[in-house]
Design a protein around this motif. Sequence first.
Motif, PDB file in Angstrom:
ATOM      1  N   HIS A  11      11.899  53.026  -6.611  1.00 34.09           N
ATOM      2  CA  HIS A  11      11.546  53.867  -7.691  1.00 34.09           C
ATOM      3  C   HIS A  11      12.369  55.038  -7.363  1.00 34.09           C
ATOM      4  O   HIS A  11      12.055  55.905  -6.496  1.00 34.09           O
ATOM      5  CB  HIS A  11      10.234  54.429  -7.499  1.00 34.09           C
ATOM      6  N   VAL A  14      12.930  56.632  -4.012  1.00 33.09           N
ATOM      7  CA  VAL A  14      11.872  56.022  -3.141  1.00 33.09           C
ATOM      8  C   VAL A  14      12.049  54.310  -3.073  1.00 33.09           C
ATOM      9  O   VAL A  14      11.866  53.769  -3.988  1.00 33.09           O
ATOM     10  CB  VAL A  14      10.504  56.081  -3.455  1.00 33.09           C
ATOM     11  N   ALA A  16      10.549  51.792  -2.443  1.00 30.76           N
ATOM     12  CA  ALA A  16       8.904  51.404  -2.203  1.00 30.76           C
ATOM     13  C   ALA A  16       8.759  49.964  -1.517  1.00 30.76           C
ATOM     14  O   ALA A  16       7.754  49.764  -1.009  1.00 30.76           O
ATOM     15  CB  ALA A  16       8.426  51.280  -3.641  1.00 30.76           C
ATOM     16  N   SER A  35      -2.227  51.071   3.391  1.00 32.49           N
ATOM     17  CA  SER A  35      -2.756  52.573   2.599  1.00 32.49           C
ATOM     18  C   SER A  35      -2.003  52.734   1.452  1.00 32.49           C
ATOM     19  O   SER A  35      -1.063  52.246   0.915  1.00 32.49           O
ATOM     20  CB  SER A  35      -2.561  53.457   3.932  1.00 32.49           C
ATOM     21  N   GLY A  37       0.159  54.105  -1.349  1.00 30.51           N
ATOM     22  CA  GLY A  37       1.698  54.246  -1.283  1.00 30.51           C
ATOM     23  C   GLY A  37       2.337  53.417  -0.340  1.00 30.51           C
ATOM     24  O   GLY A  37       3.891  53.589  -0.252  1.00 30.51           O
ATOM     25  N   ALA A  38       1.960  52.380   0.136  1.00 33.49           N
ATOM     26  CA  ALA A  38       2.672  51.397   0.859  1.00 33.49           C
ATOM     27  C   ALA A  38       3.680  50.582   0.265  1.00 33.49           C
ATOM     28  O   ALA A  38       4.437  50.052   1.008  1.00 33.49           O
ATOM     29  CB  ALA A  38       1.412  50.492   1.840  1.00 33.49           C
ATOM     30  N   THR A  41       1.602  47.662  -5.030  1.00 31.71           N
ATOM     31  CA  THR A  41       1.568  47.643  -6.380  1.00 31.71           C
ATOM     32  C   THR A  41       3.095  47.222  -6.648  1.00 31.71           C
ATOM     33  O   THR A  41       3.318  46.336  -7.593  1.00 31.71           O
ATOM     34  CB  THR A  41       1.097  48.708  -6.809  1.00 31.71           C
ATOM     35  N   THR A  42       4.168  47.970  -6.141  1.00 30.73           N
ATOM     36  CA  THR A  42       5.606  47.773  -6.410  1.00 30.73           C
ATOM     37  C   THR A  42       5.820  46.239  -6.152  1.00 30.73           C
ATOM     38  O   THR A  42       6.693  45.520  -6.881  1.00 30.73           O
ATOM     39  CB  THR A  42       6.515  48.379  -5.451  1.00 30.73           C
ATOM     40  N   GLU A 161      -5.946  45.340  -6.600  1.00 31.24           N
ATOM     41  CA  GLU A 161      -7.104  46.191  -6.280  1.00 31.24           C
ATOM     42  C   GLU A 161      -8.202  45.979  -7.299  1.00 31.24           C
ATOM     43  O   GLU A 161      -8.516  47.091  -7.926  1.00 31.24           O
ATOM     44  CB  GLU A 161      -6.582  47.697  -6.062  1.00 31.24           C
TER      45      GLU A 161
HETATM   46  N1  LIG Z   1       6.746  54.923 -11.333  1.00 30.00           N
HETATM   47  C1  LIG Z   1       7.161  55.571 -10.225  1.00 30.00           C
HETATM   48  N2  LIG Z   1       8.054  56.502  -9.938  1.00 30.00           N
HETATM   49  C2  LIG Z   1       8.565  56.925  -8.693  1.00 30.00           C
HETATM   50  N3  LIG Z   1       7.825  56.408  -7.634  1.00 30.00           N
HETATM   51  C3  LIG Z   1       6.918  55.646  -7.495  1.00 30.00           C
HETATM   52  C4  LIG Z   1       6.528  55.046  -8.642  1.00 30.00           C
HETATM   53  N4  LIG Z   1       5.549  54.170  -8.564  1.00 30.00           N
HETATM   54  C5  LIG Z   1       5.581  53.994  -7.228  1.00 30.00           C
HETATM   55  N5  LIG Z   1       6.294  55.054  -6.723  1.00 30.00           N
HETATM   56  C6  LIG Z   1       6.337  55.455  -5.039  1.00 30.00           C
HETATM   57  O1  LIG Z   1       6.670  54.364  -4.591  1.00 30.00           O
HETATM   58  C7  LIG Z   1       5.848  53.994  -3.291  1.00 30.00           C
HETATM   59  C8  LIG Z   1       4.909  52.840  -3.374  1.00 30.00           C
HETATM   60  O2  LIG Z   1       4.079  52.784  -4.480  1.00 30.00           O
HETATM   61  P1  LIG Z   1       3.212  51.591  -4.650  1.00 30.00           P
HETATM   62  O3  LIG Z   1       2.376  51.944  -5.978  1.00 30.00           O
HETATM   63  O4  LIG Z   1       3.774  50.487  -4.811  1.00 30.00           O
HETATM   64  O5  LIG Z   1       1.929  51.521  -3.392  1.00 30.00           O
HETATM   65  P2  LIG Z   1       0.598  51.023  -3.369  1.00 30.00           P
HETATM   66  O6  LIG Z   1       0.597  50.367  -1.744  1.00 30.00           O
HETATM   67  O7  LIG Z   1       0.286  50.227  -4.441  1.00 30.00           O
HETATM   68  O8  LIG Z   1      -0.287  52.235  -3.155  1.00 30.00           O
HETATM   69  P3  LIG Z   1      -1.853  52.409  -3.912  1.00 30.00           P
HETATM   70  O9  LIG Z   1      -2.827  51.754  -2.898  1.00 30.00           O
HETATM   71  O10 LIG Z   1      -2.042  53.964  -3.980  1.00 30.00           O
HETATM   72  O11 LIG Z   1      -2.155  51.716  -5.280  1.00 30.00           O
HETATM   73  C9  LIG Z   1       5.089  55.313  -3.244  1.00 30.00           C
HETATM   74  O12 LIG Z   1       5.593  56.263  -2.505  1.00 30.00           O
HETATM   75  C10 LIG Z   1       5.127  55.888  -4.637  1.00 30.00           C
HETATM   76  O13 LIG Z   1       4.770  57.090  -4.637  1.00 30.00           O
END
Ligand SMILES: Nc1ncnc2c1ncn2[C@@H]1O[C@H](COP(=O)(O)OP(=O)(O)OP(=O)(O)O)[C@@H](O)[C@H]1O
Length: 234
Positions: A11, A14, A16, A35, A37-38, A41-42, A161
Amino acid sequence: MLRVSRLCAAHGAVQAARDVDLEVAAGTLVALIGSNGAGKTTTLNSIAGLHKPASGTVTVAGRDITGWACHRVVRSGVALVAEGRRVAPPLTVVENLELSAYSGRSSKAELREQLERVFDLFPRLAERRDQYAASMSGGEQQMLAVGRALMTKPDVLLLDEPSMGLAPSIVDVLFQTITTLHEAGATILLVEQNAELALAVSDHVYVMQRGQIVSEGTPDLVRGRSEVMSALFG
Ligand SMILES: Nc1ncnc2c1ncn2[C@@H]1O[C@H](COP(=O)(O)OP(=O)(O)OP(=O)(O)O)[C@@H](O)[C@H]1O
Ligand SMILES: [Mg+2]
Protein backbone atom coordinates in the motif's frame (compact mmCIF):
# COMPACT_ATOMS: atom_id res chain seq x y z
CA MET A 1 -6.84 -26.33 -3.50
CA LEU A 2 -5.88 -22.71 -2.78
CA ARG A 3 -2.19 -21.95 -2.95
CA VAL A 4 -0.51 -18.60 -2.41
CA SER A 5 3.19 -18.45 -3.12
CA ARG A 6 5.67 -15.69 -2.50
CA LEU A 7 2.93 -13.11 -2.56
CA CYS A 8 4.02 -9.50 -2.10
CA ALA A 9 1.58 -6.61 -1.86
CA ALA A 10 2.13 -2.99 -0.98
CA HIS A 11 0.00 0.00 0.00
CA GLY A 12 2.09 2.93 -1.20
CA ALA A 13 5.26 2.78 0.84
CA VAL A 14 3.92 0.11 3.20
CA GLN A 15 4.85 -3.39 2.14
CA ALA A 16 1.82 -5.01 3.73
CA ALA A 17 2.52 -8.59 2.59
CA ARG A 18 6.00 -9.94 1.94
CA ASP A 19 6.73 -13.36 0.49
CA VAL A 20 3.55 -14.86 1.87
CA ASP A 21 3.27 -18.62 1.27
CA LEU A 22 0.16 -20.46 2.33
CA GLU A 23 -1.94 -23.40 1.33
CA VAL A 24 -5.53 -24.36 2.01
CA ALA A 25 -6.15 -28.02 1.13
CA ALA A 26 -9.61 -29.01 -0.09
CA GLY A 27 -12.05 -29.52 2.77
CA THR A 28 -9.85 -27.88 5.40
CA LEU A 29 -10.37 -24.82 7.57
CA VAL A 30 -7.18 -22.79 7.73
CA ALA A 31 -6.80 -19.77 9.98
CA LEU A 32 -4.61 -16.75 9.34
CA ILE A 33 -4.05 -14.88 12.59
CA GLY A 34 -1.97 -11.93 13.66
CA SER A 35 -2.18 -8.59 15.38
CA ASN A 36 -3.45 -5.28 14.01
CA GLY A 37 -1.86 -4.24 10.76
CA ALA A 38 -0.08 -7.59 10.26
CA GLY A 39 -1.22 -7.80 6.64
CA LYS A 40 -4.06 -10.32 6.92
CA THR A 41 -6.65 -8.26 5.03
CA THR A 42 -4.11 -7.32 2.38
CA THR A 43 -3.39 -11.01 1.82
CA LEU A 44 -7.09 -11.96 1.53
CA ASN A 45 -7.86 -8.99 -0.70
CA SER A 46 -4.94 -9.89 -2.95
CA ILE A 47 -6.35 -13.41 -3.34
CA ALA A 48 -9.85 -12.07 -4.03
CA GLY A 49 -8.76 -9.56 -6.67
CA LEU A 50 -9.48 -6.40 -4.65
CA HIS A 51 -5.82 -5.60 -4.40
CA LYS A 52 -3.26 -6.23 -7.12
CA PRO A 53 -0.22 -8.08 -5.81
CA ALA A 54 3.19 -6.72 -6.75
CA SER A 55 4.51 -10.23 -7.22
CA GLY A 56 3.83 -13.85 -6.36
CA THR A 57 1.10 -16.23 -7.49
CA VAL A 58 -2.36 -17.33 -6.41
CA THR A 59 -3.71 -20.62 -7.75
CA VAL A 60 -7.05 -22.33 -7.20
CA ALA A 61 -7.19 -26.05 -8.04
CA GLY A 62 -4.02 -25.54 -10.04
CA ARG A 63 -5.36 -22.61 -12.05
CA ASP A 64 -3.41 -19.37 -11.87
CA ILE A 65 -5.76 -16.50 -10.94
CA THR A 66 -3.10 -13.98 -9.91
CA GLY A 67 -4.16 -10.40 -10.54
CA TRP A 68 -7.62 -11.31 -11.89
CA ALA A 69 -10.40 -8.77 -11.34
CA CYS A 70 -12.67 -9.68 -8.43
CA HIS A 71 -15.69 -10.65 -10.60
CA ARG A 72 -13.55 -13.20 -12.44
CA VAL A 73 -12.15 -14.50 -9.16
CA VAL A 74 -15.73 -15.07 -7.93
CA ARG A 75 -16.54 -17.03 -11.09
CA SER A 76 -13.43 -19.12 -10.59
CA GLY A 77 -14.96 -20.28 -7.29
CA VAL A 78 -13.44 -18.02 -4.65
CA ALA A 79 -15.76 -15.91 -2.50
CA LEU A 80 -14.66 -13.24 -0.03
CA VAL A 81 -16.61 -12.04 2.98
CA ALA A 82 -14.77 -8.76 3.31
CA GLU A 83 -13.89 -6.99 6.52
CA GLY A 84 -16.77 -4.96 7.88
CA ARG A 85 -19.95 -6.70 6.65
CA ARG A 86 -20.62 -5.72 3.07
CA VAL A 87 -24.32 -5.90 2.33
CA ALA A 88 -26.62 -3.72 0.23
CA PRO A 89 -28.59 -1.78 2.89
CA PRO A 90 -31.53 -0.66 0.68
CA LEU A 91 -32.26 -4.23 -0.42
CA THR A 92 -34.08 -6.98 1.45
CA VAL A 93 -32.41 -10.16 2.65
CA VAL A 94 -33.70 -12.16 -0.35
CA GLU A 95 -32.71 -9.41 -2.80
CA ASN A 96 -29.21 -9.25 -1.31
CA LEU A 97 -28.81 -13.00 -1.68
CA GLU A 98 -30.23 -13.17 -5.21
CA LEU A 99 -28.12 -10.26 -6.40
CA SER A 100 -24.99 -11.94 -5.14
CA ALA A 101 -25.86 -15.23 -6.87
CA TYR A 102 -25.95 -13.46 -10.25
CA SER A 103 -22.27 -12.59 -9.87
CA GLY A 104 -21.49 -16.26 -9.35
CA ARG A 105 -22.01 -19.29 -11.54
CA SER A 106 -25.47 -20.38 -10.50
CA SER A 107 -28.34 -21.10 -12.85
CA LYS A 108 -31.91 -20.07 -11.87
CA ALA A 109 -32.66 -23.53 -10.47
CA GLU A 110 -29.42 -23.59 -8.51
CA LEU A 111 -30.21 -20.15 -7.17
CA ARG A 112 -33.36 -21.44 -5.42
CA GLU A 113 -31.43 -24.39 -4.05
CA GLN A 114 -28.66 -22.14 -2.73
CA LEU A 115 -31.19 -19.79 -1.18
CA GLU A 116 -32.74 -22.68 0.75
CA ARG A 117 -29.30 -23.84 1.81
CA VAL A 118 -28.42 -20.40 3.18
CA PHE A 119 -31.76 -20.23 5.01
CA ASP A 120 -31.12 -23.69 6.52
CA LEU A 121 -27.73 -22.51 7.75
CA PHE A 122 -29.07 -19.20 9.06
CA PRO A 123 -32.69 -19.61 10.23
CA ARG A 124 -32.54 -15.98 11.38
CA LEU A 125 -32.15 -14.86 7.78
CA ALA A 126 -35.11 -16.99 6.76
CA GLU A 127 -37.26 -15.28 9.41
CA ARG A 128 -36.16 -11.89 8.07
CA ARG A 129 -36.20 -12.67 4.37
CA ASP A 130 -38.23 -9.57 3.45
CA GLN A 131 -36.57 -7.20 5.89
CA TYR A 132 -34.27 -4.46 4.57
CA ALA A 133 -30.62 -5.12 5.33
CA ALA A 134 -30.28 -1.56 6.64
CA SER A 135 -32.61 -2.33 9.54
CA MET A 136 -30.83 -5.49 10.68
CA SER A 137 -28.42 -5.86 13.60
CA GLY A 138 -24.66 -6.13 13.04
CA GLY A 139 -24.77 -9.87 13.65
CA GLU A 140 -27.61 -10.39 11.20
CA GLN A 141 -25.78 -8.31 8.59
CA GLN A 142 -22.68 -10.47 9.08
CA MET A 143 -24.81 -13.61 8.58
CA LEU A 144 -26.16 -12.01 5.41
CA ALA A 145 -22.64 -11.19 4.22
CA VAL A 146 -21.65 -14.86 4.69
CA GLY A 147 -24.90 -15.93 3.01
CA ARG A 148 -24.13 -13.70 0.03
CA ALA A 149 -20.73 -15.34 -0.40
CA LEU A 150 -22.29 -18.81 -0.20
CA MET A 151 -24.81 -17.88 -2.93
CA THR A 152 -21.94 -17.86 -5.43
CA LYS A 153 -21.32 -21.59 -4.69
CA PRO A 154 -17.68 -21.06 -3.82
CA ASP A 155 -15.05 -23.80 -3.84
CA VAL A 156 -13.06 -21.65 -1.42
CA LEU A 157 -14.56 -19.29 1.14
CA LEU A 158 -12.43 -16.41 2.46
CA LEU A 159 -13.64 -14.86 5.72
CA ASP A 160 -12.12 -11.61 7.00
CA GLU A 161 -12.73 -11.18 10.74
CA PRO A 162 -16.33 -12.36 10.86
CA SER A 163 -16.39 -11.84 14.65
CA MET A 164 -15.35 -8.19 14.56
CA GLY A 165 -17.53 -5.93 16.67
CA LEU A 166 -20.16 -8.57 17.43
CA ALA A 167 -21.65 -9.66 20.75
CA PRO A 168 -20.27 -12.98 22.06
CA SER A 169 -23.59 -14.77 21.61
CA ILE A 170 -23.71 -13.81 17.93
CA VAL A 171 -20.06 -14.79 17.48
CA ASP A 172 -21.01 -18.23 18.85
CA VAL A 173 -23.80 -18.59 16.30
CA LEU A 174 -21.52 -17.53 13.46
CA PHE A 175 -18.72 -19.86 14.46
CA GLN A 176 -21.13 -22.78 14.87
CA THR A 177 -22.19 -22.13 11.29
CA ILE A 178 -18.57 -21.93 10.13
CA THR A 179 -17.96 -25.29 11.85
CA THR A 180 -21.07 -26.75 10.17
CA LEU A 181 -19.78 -25.59 6.78
CA HIS A 182 -16.37 -27.09 7.54
CA GLU A 183 -17.91 -30.42 8.55
CA ALA A 184 -19.90 -30.43 5.32
CA GLY A 185 -16.59 -30.30 3.41
CA ALA A 186 -16.19 -26.60 2.64
CA THR A 187 -12.71 -25.18 2.06
CA ILE A 188 -12.23 -22.10 4.23
CA LEU A 189 -9.51 -19.53 4.87
CA LEU A 190 -10.43 -17.64 8.02
CA VAL A 191 -8.74 -14.41 9.06
CA GLU A 192 -9.21 -13.65 12.74
CA GLN A 193 -7.76 -11.28 15.27
CA ASN A 194 -9.34 -13.39 17.99
CA ALA A 195 -6.63 -16.06 17.98
CA GLU A 196 -8.30 -18.31 20.56
CA LEU A 197 -11.44 -18.50 18.47
CA ALA A 198 -9.46 -19.28 15.32
CA LEU A 199 -7.32 -21.93 17.01
CA ALA A 200 -10.44 -23.64 18.35
CA VAL A 201 -12.00 -24.31 14.94
CA SER A 202 -9.11 -24.65 12.48
CA ASP A 203 -7.11 -27.60 11.11
CA HIS A 204 -4.04 -25.52 10.38
CA VAL A 205 -2.89 -22.06 11.41
CA TYR A 206 -0.63 -19.43 9.89
CA VAL A 207 0.60 -16.56 12.05
CA MET A 208 1.36 -13.25 10.39
CA GLN A 209 3.42 -10.40 11.74
CA ARG A 210 4.56 -7.27 9.95
CA GLY A 211 3.62 -8.63 6.54
CA GLN A 212 5.20 -12.04 6.89
CA ILE A 213 4.22 -15.53 7.95
CA VAL A 214 6.24 -16.11 11.12
CA SER A 215 4.82 -19.43 12.24
CA GLU A 216 2.52 -22.21 11.03
CA GLY A 217 1.26 -25.57 12.15
CA THR A 218 -1.65 -27.31 13.84
CA PRO A 219 -3.49 -25.25 16.46
CA ASP A 220 -1.84 -27.29 19.25
CA LEU A 221 1.60 -26.71 17.82
CA VAL A 222 1.08 -22.97 17.45
CA ARG A 223 -0.45 -22.76 20.93
CA GLY A 224 2.67 -24.40 22.32
CA ARG A 225 5.02 -21.81 20.87
CA SER A 226 5.25 -19.27 23.63
CA GLU A 227 7.09 -16.67 21.52
CA VAL A 228 4.22 -16.74 19.00
CA MET A 229 1.56 -16.55 21.67
CA SER A 230 3.26 -13.63 23.41
CA ALA A 231 3.54 -11.80 20.09
CA LEU A 232 -0.19 -12.32 19.59
CA PHE A 233 -1.42 -11.66 23.09
CA GLY A 234 1.28 -9.34 24.41
N1 LIG B 1 -5.49 1.42 1.78
C1 LIG B 1 -4.34 1.49 2.45
N2 LIG B 1 -3.48 2.52 2.27
C2 LIG B 1 -2.31 2.58 2.93
N3 LIG B 1 -1.91 1.66 3.82
C3 LIG B 1 -2.72 0.61 4.04
C4 LIG B 1 -3.98 0.48 3.38
N4 LIG B 1 -4.57 -0.67 3.82
C5 LIG B 1 -3.71 -1.21 4.69
N5 LIG B 1 -2.61 -0.47 4.83
C6 LIG B 1 -1.45 -0.75 5.70
O1 LIG B 1 -0.95 -2.03 5.37
C7 LIG B 1 -0.59 -2.76 6.56
C8 LIG B 1 -1.35 -4.08 6.63
O2 LIG B 1 -2.73 -3.82 6.75
P1 LIG B 1 -3.88 -4.93 6.75
O3 LIG B 1 -5.17 -4.20 6.70
O4 LIG B 1 -3.62 -5.93 5.71
O5 LIG B 1 -3.67 -5.61 8.18
P2 LIG B 1 -4.61 -6.59 9.00
O6 LIG B 1 -3.72 -7.70 9.48
O7 LIG B 1 -5.80 -6.96 8.25
O8 LIG B 1 -5.00 -5.70 10.26
P3 LIG B 1 -6.37 -5.62 11.12
O9 LIG B 1 -6.28 -6.73 12.10
O10 LIG B 1 -6.28 -4.29 11.77
O11 LIG B 1 -7.52 -5.75 10.17
C9 LIG B 1 -0.86 -1.82 7.71
O12 LIG B 1 0.35 -1.18 8.05
C10 LIG B 1 -1.86 -0.85 7.16
O13 LIG B 1 -1.76 0.40 7.80
MG1 LIG C 1 -7.80 -6.72 8.55
